[in-house]
Design a protein around this motif. Sequence first.
Motif, PDB file in Angstrom:
ATOM      1  N   UNK A   1       0.610  -1.226   0.467  1.00 58.58           N
ATOM      2  CA  UNK A   1      -0.018   0.180   0.007  1.00 58.58           C
ATOM      3  C   UNK A   1       0.658   1.495   0.120  1.00 58.58           C
ATOM      4  N   UNK A   2       0.463   2.022  -0.562  1.00 55.51           N
ATOM      5  CA  UNK A   2       1.022   3.538  -0.652  1.00 55.51           C
ATOM      6  C   UNK A   2       1.856   3.894   0.779  1.00 55.51           C
ATOM      7  N   UNK A   3       2.936   4.637   0.946  1.00 57.27           N
ATOM      8  CA  UNK A   3       3.648   4.464   2.177  1.00 57.27           C
ATOM      9  C   UNK A   3       2.775   5.603   3.538  1.00 57.27           C
ATOM     10  N   UNK A   4       2.482   6.932   2.352  1.00 55.08           N
ATOM     11  CA  UNK A   4       1.852   8.381   2.751  1.00 55.08           C
ATOM     12  C   UNK A   4       0.470   7.672   3.388  1.00 55.08           C
ATOM     13  N   UNK A   5       0.093   8.984   4.627  1.00 51.22           N
ATOM     14  CA  UNK A   5      -1.224   7.950   5.705  1.00 51.22           C
ATOM     15  C   UNK A   5      -2.701   8.026   3.915  1.00 51.22           C
TER      16      UNK A   5
ATOM     17  N   UNK B   1      -2.426   5.780   1.146  1.00 48.12           N
ATOM     18  CA  UNK B   1      -3.028   4.275   1.413  1.00 48.12           C
ATOM     19  C   UNK B   1      -4.619   4.535   1.507  1.00 48.12           C
ATOM     20  N   UNK B   2      -4.990   5.133   2.953  1.00 47.45           N
ATOM     21  CA  UNK B   2      -5.763   5.293   3.241  1.00 47.45           C
ATOM     22  C   UNK B   2      -7.334   5.670   1.305  1.00 47.45           C
ATOM     23  N   UNK B   3      -7.099   6.488   0.647  1.00 44.37           N
ATOM     24  CA  UNK B   3      -7.384   6.169  -1.230  1.00 44.37           C
ATOM     25  C   UNK B   3      -7.411   5.224  -1.720  1.00 44.37           C
ATOM     26  N   UNK B   4      -6.679   4.279  -1.554  1.00 42.10           N
ATOM     27  CA  UNK B   4      -6.053   3.161  -2.036  1.00 42.10           C
ATOM     28  C   UNK B   4      -6.907   1.737  -1.552  1.00 42.10           C
ATOM     29  N   UNK B   5      -6.691   2.088   0.106  1.00 44.36           N
ATOM     30  CA  UNK B   5      -8.172   1.072   0.377  1.00 44.36           C
ATOM     31  C   UNK B   5      -9.214   1.327  -0.049  1.00 44.36           C
ATOM     32  N   UNK B   6      -9.561   2.414   0.007  1.00 48.77           N
ATOM     33  CA  UNK B   6     -11.008   3.191  -0.332  1.00 48.77           C
ATOM     34  C   UNK B   6     -11.750   2.460  -2.086  1.00 48.77           C
ATOM     35  N   UNK B   7     -10.601   2.831  -2.820  1.00 45.89           N
ATOM     36  CA  UNK B   7     -11.247   2.966  -4.303  1.00 45.89           C
ATOM     37  C   UNK B   7     -10.768   0.878  -4.615  1.00 45.89           C
ATOM     38  N   UNK B   8     -10.011   0.012  -3.286  1.00 49.62           N
ATOM     39  CA  UNK B   8     -10.044  -1.479  -3.536  1.00 49.62           C
ATOM     40  C   UNK B   8     -11.504  -1.922  -2.881  1.00 49.62           C
ATOM     41  N   UNK B   9     -12.242  -1.384  -1.944  1.00 51.48           N
ATOM     42  CA  UNK B   9     -13.353  -1.470  -1.679  1.00 51.48           C
ATOM     43  C   UNK B   9     -14.339  -1.051  -2.569  1.00 51.48           C
TER      44      UNK B   9
ATOM     45  N   UNK C   1      -6.990  10.150  -9.256  1.00 55.28           N
ATOM     46  CA  UNK C   1      -5.470   9.477  -8.944  1.00 55.28           C
ATOM     47  C   UNK C   1      -4.825  10.203  -8.600  1.00 55.28           C
ATOM     48  N   UNK C   2      -4.565   9.886 -10.791  1.00 50.28           N
ATOM     49  CA  UNK C   2      -3.788   9.956 -11.361  1.00 50.28           C
ATOM     50  C   UNK C   2      -3.117  10.929 -11.414  1.00 50.28           C
TER      51      UNK C   2
ATOM     52  N   UNK D   1       1.046   5.345 -12.225  1.00 46.38           N
ATOM     53  CA  UNK D   1      -0.151   4.027 -11.771  1.00 46.38           C
ATOM     54  C   UNK D   1      -0.508   5.127 -10.725  1.00 46.38           C
ATOM     55  N   UNK D   2      -1.658   4.507 -10.570  1.00 48.34           N
ATOM     56  CA  UNK D   2      -2.506   5.199  -9.460  1.00 48.34           C
ATOM     57  C   UNK D   2      -1.597   5.884  -7.857  1.00 48.34           C
TER      58      UNK D   2
END
Length: 226
Positions: free
Chosen positions: A87-91, A94-102, A151-152, A159-160
């Motif tokens: 996951x992205x290192x920055x908090x 990382x939260x946005x990446x998890x949001x998109x996956x969910x 995201x881009x 990548x995203x």
Amino acid sequence: MKLYIGNKNYSSWSMRSGVLLAAFGIPFEEVKLRFDFSAGSEWNRVIASVTPVKRVPVIVEDDGFTVWDTLAIAEYIADRHPEHAIWPREAKARARARSLCAEMHAGFTRLRTVCPMNIEVFFPDVGAKLWAEDEALRADVARLDAAWSDALKTSGGPFLFGAFSAADAYFAPVAVRLSRFGLPVSEAAAAYRDALLAHPAVEDWIADSMREQDFIVEDEPYRKSR
């Protein structure tokens, strides 16, 4: 560690976990089970022995510990391999990446329903017809395009979230769907789609799927044979 998967040509969920592990060079043994849900099949015999939900993908550790569901697998791999930015290192990223996956995990149902995963075939005529007639499909693609573009724009790509992460592995099957059905997207989304398809881990998965030479009628709404 073993990763149980289904047919690479059809199994979008398997692709997510397989591409994630391969992209970060994490060693694993691949165990592929052909989709065959008939009584007494190898699928039913084996999958019931490794996961209570009887779905792929599922990770099985050497001690027998199992993890199923793609999001759970991504989190487990991130915990086991903190040396990698799964996951992205920055908090906030990382939260946005998890949001998109969910969101992908629970949504985009029309896209997944009418444009099923089928790596080995291009369906531009089917895609054009669906695009013209299916408002729900167009809405799914519009939301997908907006999410990717946002995201881009923030990360600068390719990548995203800049570097390849679990979020990109999660959207790899979507890039395949957009490509195979020829669905129109913005310039930014198209560039990202192409970058995903050109990633070595994705290219390897696609190459393996092309070698399967299988035909499973339940996963083939637009063909009667190979």
